[in-house]
Scaffold this motif. Structure first.
Motif, PDB file in Angstrom:
ATOM      1  N   ALA A 153       0.748  -1.257   0.005  1.00  0.00           N
ATOM      2  CA  ALA A 153       0.041   0.091  -0.132  1.00  0.00           C
ATOM      3  C   ALA A 153       0.871   1.208   0.228  1.00  0.00           C
ATOM      4  O   ALA A 153       0.579   2.232  -0.727  1.00  0.00           O
ATOM      5  N   GLU A 154       2.018   1.256   0.688  1.00  0.00           N
ATOM      6  CA  GLU A 154       2.937   2.287   1.031  1.00  0.00           C
ATOM      7  C   GLU A 154       3.589   2.513  -0.603  1.00  0.00           C
ATOM      8  O   GLU A 154       3.805   3.750  -0.927  1.00  0.00           O
ATOM      9  N   VAL A 155       4.164   1.377  -1.184  1.00  0.00           N
ATOM     10  CA  VAL A 155       4.610   1.504  -2.362  1.00  0.00           C
ATOM     11  C   VAL A 155       3.874   2.387  -3.396  1.00  0.00           C
ATOM     12  O   VAL A 155       4.018   3.108  -4.354  1.00  0.00           O
ATOM     13  N   LEU A 215      -0.258   2.612 -13.318  1.00  0.00           N
ATOM     14  CA  LEU A 215       0.644   1.739 -12.642  1.00  0.00           C
ATOM     15  C   LEU A 215      -0.079   1.484 -11.048  1.00  0.00           C
ATOM     16  O   LEU A 215      -0.166   0.619 -10.482  1.00  0.00           O
ATOM     17  N   ARG A 216      -0.381   2.690 -10.474  1.00  0.00           N
ATOM     18  CA  ARG A 216      -0.937   2.715  -9.163  1.00  0.00           C
ATOM     19  C   ARG A 216      -2.236   2.299  -9.155  1.00  0.00           C
ATOM     20  O   ARG A 216      -2.376   1.266  -7.971  1.00  0.00           O
ATOM     21  N   GLU A 217      -3.085   2.208  -9.992  1.00  0.00           N
ATOM     22  CA  GLU A 217      -4.224   1.627  -9.991  1.00  0.00           C
ATOM     23  C   GLU A 217      -4.105   0.194  -9.924  1.00  0.00           C
ATOM     24  O   GLU A 217      -4.991  -0.647  -9.334  1.00  0.00           O
ATOM     25  N   ARG A 218      -3.094  -0.299 -10.923  1.00  0.00           N
ATOM     26  CA  ARG A 218      -2.754  -1.807 -10.828  1.00  0.00           C
ATOM     27  C   ARG A 218      -2.271  -2.245  -9.428  1.00  0.00           C
ATOM     28  O   ARG A 218      -2.726  -3.444  -9.216  1.00  0.00           O
ATOM     29  N   LEU A 219      -1.365  -1.671  -8.949  1.00  0.00           N
ATOM     30  CA  LEU A 219      -0.953  -1.954  -7.478  1.00  0.00           C
ATOM     31  C   LEU A 219      -2.255  -1.952  -6.679  1.00  0.00           C
ATOM     32  O   LEU A 219      -2.246  -2.797  -5.718  1.00  0.00           O
TER      33      LEU A 219
END
Length: 253
Positions: free
Chosen positions: A159-161, A170-174
């Motif tokens: 979550a922090e990454v 990419l943030r949405e994929r994570l």
């Protein structure tokens, strides 16, 4: 694996069940990957006849509880027609058990273990004991359903990454990976709830009065009220019903 985690929790929870109910005999075991119940922990048994016993789904009292997904109680094990009787030699002859219940521990619709309580002679297992066993089973299920400490740490790191990633795609994929791995609800479990506060909430959740909770936990009613007040304060609510709901919604129960 859940069977291993269940086995680790079982001795302590059975001891709590024995002390809370006053039942002379309690025992239980985990459901193996092959869907057999393996009895492994015991209090009050006379010998070792039940130790290591494997119970198939639908067989005996425990197997019936697994098949039905609900608690099963018999007042006279030897004569009931509600179960199969291949375990009578161990249960009735060697252990002398008469009234027995089996309560399944269910996580997300799957039974992962069974708690038993029993008496000998003319006495019967009462509704109070069943209710306490239900609270214990619910508590164990909640513990089993929580990610391990290692997994929780990994989810927090992920979550922090995700927060540090500049690319929105990419943030949405994570975020989606985080959700799929069990981190969908980033609601923090209230800090500071003590084991006794959790015990009182679990019993309150199944309808126990303050007097019932006091008797079952070996406390005074004033102490029970103090535990409930402490839990309500930490959860930010003003009554026991809201406290139970809040504790459940955050994963504390």
């Amino acid at each position: 694996m859940l069977p291993d985690r269940f086995q680790a929790l079982l001795p302590q929870r059975l001891d709590m069940l024995r002390r809370a109910t006053g039942l002379p005999v309690v025992f239980g075991g985990a459901v193996t990957p092959g869907r057999e119940l393996l009895l492994s922990s015991f209090y009050g048994t006379r010998g070792t006849a039940l130790h290591g016993l494997r119970v198939g789904t639908g067989r005996g009292l425990g197997g019936t509880a697994i098949a039905m997904g609900t608690a099963v109680r018999v007042n006279d094990y030897a004569s009931t027609r509600a179960i199969t009787h291949e375990f009578d030699q161990m249960v009735v002859v060697e252990e002398g058990l008469t009234s027995v219940f089996a309560y399944p521990v269910t996580v997300r619709g799957t039974v992962h273990g069974v708690l038993y309580g029993a008496v000998r002679g003319q006495a019967t297992v009462g509704d109070r004991a069943i209710r306490i066993a239900g609270a214990m089973a619910q508590g164990i299920a909640g513990d089993l359903d929580m990610p391990s400490l290692h997994t929780q740490a990994a989810l927090r790191e992920l979550a922090e990454v995700a927060k540090l990633v500049g690319d929105p795609g990419l943030r949405e994929r994570l975020r989606k990976v985080h959700q799929d791995l069990g981190g969908a609800a980033p609601v923090a479990v209230p800090a500071g709830l003590t084991p006794r506060e959790l015990d009182t909430l679990r019993l309150a959740a199944v309808g126990a009065s303050n007097r019932d909770i006091a008797a079952e936990l070996g406390l005074s009613t004033e102490t029970v009220k103090a535990y409930l007040r402490g839990a309500m304060r930490k959860l930010g609510v003003h009554n026991r019903t809201a406290a139970v709901h809040a504790a459940r919604s955050t994963g504390a129960l």
